[in-house]
Design an enzyme around this catalytic site. Structure first.
Site, PDB file in Angstrom:
ATOM      1  CB  CYS A 121      64.262  29.618  51.019  1.00  0.00           C
ATOM      2  SG  CYS A 121      64.573  28.142  51.890  1.00  0.00           S
ATOM      3  CG  PHE A 260      46.697  40.392  58.954  1.00  0.00           C
ATOM      4  CD1 PHE A 260      46.380  40.279  57.709  1.00  0.00           C
ATOM      5  CD2 PHE A 260      46.409  39.298  59.625  1.00  0.00           C
ATOM      6  CE1 PHE A 260      46.514  38.993  57.199  1.00  0.00           C
ATOM      7  CE2 PHE A 260      46.431  38.019  59.488  1.00  0.00           C
ATOM      8  CZ  PHE A 260      46.325  37.768  57.950  1.00  0.00           C
ATOM      9  CB  CYS A 261      50.391  46.712  59.547  1.00  0.00           C
ATOM     10  SG  CYS A 261      51.201  45.972  60.995  1.00  0.00           S
ATOM     11  CE  LYS A 262      46.621  44.811  53.970  1.00  0.00           C
ATOM     12  NZ  LYS A 262      47.242  44.031  54.940  1.00  0.00           N
ATOM     13  N   PRO A 263      46.078  50.708  57.060  1.00  0.00           N
ATOM     14  CG  PRO A 263      46.106  51.980  55.128  1.00  0.00           C
ATOM     15  CD  PRO A 263      46.123  50.751  55.583  1.00  0.00           C
ATOM     16  N   GLY A 264      44.738  52.250  59.861  1.00  0.00           N
ATOM     17  CA  GLY A 264      43.724  52.398  60.925  1.00  0.00           C
ATOM     18  C   GLY A 264      43.580  51.165  61.466  1.00  0.00           C
ATOM     19  NE  ARG A 265      43.167  45.013  59.573  1.00  0.00           N
ATOM     20  CZ  ARG A 265      42.727  43.915  58.985  1.00  0.00           C
ATOM     21  NH1 ARG A 265      41.768  43.854  58.132  1.00  0.00           N
ATOM     22  NH2 ARG A 265      43.307  42.940  59.466  1.00  0.00           N
TER      23      ARG A 265
END
Length: 279
Positions: A121, A260-265
């Site tokens: 918080c 939304f950082c993910k491998p390749g996107r």
């Protein structure tokens, strides 16, 4: 497990708690088994003898936390304005006793407010809604980042979560160099505290870690954006989503916000001109 991983694992187990728990599988309660829990303790930041804020945090990296919090809250402009610091036990928690310069302490007293933090918080105890937002000077456009390097940072983010690997309940914040290599990372039960620890550590390094971006394992709330901008971070990557207010603040202060950082996107919310996205 290599020597570095073994050292991190040992450090993590030294500040965790253990107890027996009951496992539920389908319809049956299984026998009691030992489990490892992350420690969460009250940490008071005390400036020149006056307690300013109490946050729930993991009891490690507290000097970096104190510096990062002081910078991101506008209490100081440089770590050099802190003349001394001690971490001492107090009641059921810990105190970080900070000696501020006279000028900064006078400024703190003029705008001091009582805060009582909880895990994750950032606004608990704020007296008025008008106190939530802080004016942040627009950031310059000096940094760029090749998105192809993001996967490298994502792959190694858990390397800086030894407690999280044992308990599954911590957040991480790391400094990602333009190559994607993670220069340093901190974890905590609170995502804001993990980020403050990173910002404090980075500030102590001076020019060494100015190039690059911050990477956090959590969502990107407005507080995360505001703290980053207050410390001159131009690019913030978050593993989870961004809130509407976070996007508004990022847009206003010229921060490049990516979620939304993910491998390749990844999802780019604001100021994409700092990002290189070649096929």
């Amino acid at each position: 497990m290599n020597n570095l991983q073994a050292k991190k694992h040992k450090n993590a187990t030294s500040i965790t708690g253990a107890r027996e728990v009951l496992l539920w599988k389908r319809a049956d309660l299984q026998q009691a088994v030992p489990d490892t829990l992350a420690q969460e303790v009250p940490v008071a930041l005390v400036y020149n003898g006056i307690s300013h804020v109490v946050m729930m945090a993991s009891p490690k990296g507290l000097e970096a936390f104190a510096i990062g919090f002081s910078l991101s809250e506008g209490i100081i402009e440089s770590p050099s304005e802190i003349y001394g610091m001690d971490v001492v036990p107090s009641c059921d928690g810990l105190e970080v006793q900070i000696e501020l310069s006279s000028r900064r302490f006078m400024g703190l007293k003029e705008r001091r407010r009582a805060l009582a933090g909880r895990t994750g918080c950032g606004v608990c105890g704020v007296e008025q809604l008008n106190d939530i937002g802080k004016p942040v000077a627009p950031l310059p456009f000096t940094q760029t980042f090749d998105l192809r390097a993001l996967d490298t940072g994502l792959t190694h983010l858990t390397d800086y979560q030894p407690i999280g690997q044992l308990t599954g309940c911590t957040h991480a914040a790391a400094w990602m160099l333009p190559s994607g290599e993670l220069a340093i990372g901190h974890e905590d039960v609170g995502r804001h505290v993990a980020l403050d620890k990173l910002l404090g550590h980075r500030a102590r390094e001076g020019q060494r870690w100015q190039a690059g971006a911050a990477l956090v394992s959590s969502r990107a709330s407005y507080e995360m954006v505001q703290k980053s901008a207050m410390c001159g971070v131009e690019i913030l990557f978050a593993v989870s989503a961004a809130t509407t207010l976070a996007v508004e603040v990022a847009e206003r202060c010229n921060l490049t916000l990516v979620g939304f950082c993910k491998p390749g996107r990844a999802t780019v919310y604001t100021h994409p001109q700092r990002l290189i996205a070649c096929n």
